[in-house]
Enzyme design. Sequence first.
Site, PDB file in Angstrom:
ATOM      1  N   PRO A 295       1.138  -1.120  -0.282  1.00 11.25           N
ATOM      2  CA  PRO A 295      -0.187  -0.102  -0.458  1.00 11.25           C
ATOM      3  C   PRO A 295       1.013   1.282   0.164  1.00 11.25           C
ATOM      4  CG  PRO A 295      -0.207  -1.021   2.085  1.00 11.25           C
ATOM      5  CD  PRO A 295       1.209  -1.751   1.794  1.00 11.25           C
ATOM      6  N   GLY A 296       0.224   2.032  -0.901  1.00 12.57           N
ATOM      7  CA  GLY A 296       0.986   3.212  -0.430  1.00 12.57           C
ATOM      8  C   GLY A 296       0.113   4.550  -0.748  1.00 12.57           C
ATOM      9  N   ARG A 297      -0.425   5.360  -1.498  1.00 10.83           N
ATOM     10  CA  ARG A 297      -1.734   5.920  -1.441  1.00 10.83           C
ATOM     11  C   ARG A 297      -1.763   5.895   0.523  1.00 10.83           C
ATOM     12  NH1 ARG A 297      -3.618   8.496  -5.097  1.00 10.83           N
ATOM     13  NH2 ARG A 297      -3.143   6.455  -6.238  1.00 10.83           N
ATOM     14  N   ARG A 334      -1.733  16.385  -9.156  1.00 10.18           N
ATOM     15  CA  ARG A 334      -3.167  15.483  -9.646  1.00 10.18           C
ATOM     16  C   ARG A 334      -4.191  16.302 -10.173  1.00 10.18           C
ATOM     17  NH1 ARG A 334      -4.824  12.252  -6.340  1.00 10.18           N
ATOM     18  NH2 ARG A 334      -5.126  10.981  -7.446  1.00 10.18           N
ATOM     19  N   CYS A 365       1.957  29.052 -14.702  1.00  9.17           N
ATOM     20  CA  CYS A 365       1.670  29.412 -15.703  1.00  9.17           C
ATOM     21  C   CYS A 365       1.157  28.495 -16.177  1.00  9.17           C
ATOM     22  CB  CYS A 365       3.158  29.871 -16.378  1.00  9.17           C
ATOM     23  SG  CYS A 365       3.758  31.869 -15.423  1.00  9.17           S
ATOM     24  N   GLU A 366       0.186  27.951 -16.354  1.00  5.63           N
ATOM     25  CA  GLU A 366      -0.534  26.763 -17.384  1.00  5.63           C
ATOM     26  C   GLU A 366      -2.077  27.942 -17.215  1.00  5.63           C
ATOM     27  OE1 GLU A 366      -0.104  24.001 -18.718  1.00  5.63           O
ATOM     28  OE2 GLU A 366       1.819  24.185 -18.880  1.00  5.63           O
TER      29      GLU A 366
HETATM   30  C1  LIG Z   1       1.913   2.858  -7.293  1.00  3.03           C
HETATM   31  C2  LIG Z   1       2.448   0.738  -7.058  1.00  3.03           C
HETATM   32  C3  LIG Z   1       1.962   0.582  -5.777  1.00  3.03           C
HETATM   33  C4  LIG Z   1       1.150   1.301  -4.666  1.00  3.03           C
HETATM   34  O1  LIG Z   1      -0.257   2.161  -4.979  1.00  3.03           O
HETATM   35  P1  LIG Z   1      -1.157   2.939  -4.545  1.00  3.03           P
HETATM   36  O2  LIG Z   1      -2.053   3.085  -5.106  1.00  3.03           O
HETATM   37  O3  LIG Z   1      -0.302   3.731  -3.649  1.00  3.03           O
HETATM   38  O4  LIG Z   1      -1.720   1.946  -2.571  1.00  3.03           O
HETATM   39  C5  LIG Z   1       1.769  -0.754  -5.224  1.00  3.03           C
HETATM   40  N1  LIG Z   1       3.036  -1.609  -6.097  1.00  3.03           N
HETATM   41  C6  LIG Z   1       2.920  -1.105  -7.396  1.00  3.03           C
HETATM   42  C7  LIG Z   1       3.847  -2.176  -8.115  1.00  3.03           C
HETATM   43  C8  LIG Z   1       2.479  -0.247  -8.045  1.00  3.03           C
HETATM   44  O5  LIG Z   1       3.002   0.237  -9.371  1.00  3.03           O
END
Ligand SMILES: *Cc1c(COP(=O)(O)O)cnc(C)c1O
Length: 442
Positions: A295-297, A334, A365-366
Amino acid sequence: MNSTNQFLKPLTAKINSSGNLEIGGCDTVELAENFGTPLYVVDEKTLRTICKDYKNAFSSYKNVKMMYASKALCTMSVARILSDEGFGFDTVSSGEIYTVYKAGVDMLTVLFNGNNKSPEELNLALELGVGRISVDNFFELSLLDEIAKAHNKTVDILLRITPGIECHTHEYIQTGHLDSKFGFDLTQIDEAVEFILNDYKNLNLTGLHAHIGSQIFETSVYRDEIEILVKEIARIDEKFNLKLSEINIGGGLGVKYTENDCPPSTFEIAEIILNKLNECTEKYNIEPPVLILEPGRSVISTSGVTLYTIGSSKQVPKGKKYVAVDGGMADNARPSMYGAEYTAKIANKFDDAPVEEVTIGGRFCESGDILIKNIKLPEIEEGDILCVFNTGAYNYSMASNYNRVPKPAMVLVKNGQADIIIKRETLDDIIAQDEIPERLKK
Ligand SMILES: *Cc1c(COP(=O)(O)O)cnc(C)c1O
């Protein structure tokens, strides 16, 4: 049970006795005064809480590895906190690998991912002892084997596969559908396995990896993904007598950017993922594999906000009212890139009732540099501090120096204390890499 990714604001957000928005015990108006704007703020409590939410949610499965997808936000302090919470790291570049290495992370907990890793990056990964490499394509298999040979090492790898699952998210953040730039097609797996078993003696295949997309709200896609991964593992075992012990299901859990977003909790997805995994391991008769999540986001987004100062405003006759802030698409790409939506409040008028609808524009400037369209806010005046919520993920990590504007600072807040974790860039930083050839100096 709720988890932090289901909230719009950091857990510690509240109105204080001055009527201002407070986060992590710090008055955000004072943060803006002391550190300048735009300012990224990360709330440590929210970040640590979601880590615990993830761990608790999956605690009933005996072998789970959480690997934070660093691309969401990769700084040395964030790496320290996550490592402290027991997370490993999914990295996609030598820059991210180097950051977590310098932060003192155990490199065995690091996985290296990406569809076009360079020889230099693979060399660095091997030198620093990265624990896993997720191999994306045939070219990389042969390249990595060659590099591993030169290092006299056997490298543990996963195969990144494209499971062919469509999820309803933005086209640019969909990755698991069949026509994708990422990973091996299901029909190419056997050929890859044959290469690994017969030719690439310095590669050790430990499992399969997939990632189906980002900002996911529908839980059923995880079920489909697990079914495919487990089925493939069983098939490979039967055909090649090769027991793969790991499945990496990627990341993707969504967050709440606006009141309309209702992402599932870590607990909901854990139940679905673990039930499905147990069902499939029985159905296909394989040993329960190590389950890796990336998980990232959902880990970092909610803990981050961005503070801006309101500058000029403009009423288009018979049209919209535009209000400009001192940042925009260079610190948050985003909205202009994906049409992403955000929620904001005026930090110094936190409880005032909304009286007007405005569009928040950036300073770049967009024409597309619009942060938030049509948001209802209290009466806005120059000098007000605007707080945009849920900016922890993919904001700083995608930031640029467009218009040669220095990148903002980032502070970590906790119990009334604010510490700089990224310094604000200076004008000298802006020109630091510039060179003037002798012949232009006359
Ligand atoms: C971007 C990515 C993630 C994380 O995705 P989230 O939506 O930020 O949780 C995990 N694994 C891979 C391979 C990714 O490219």
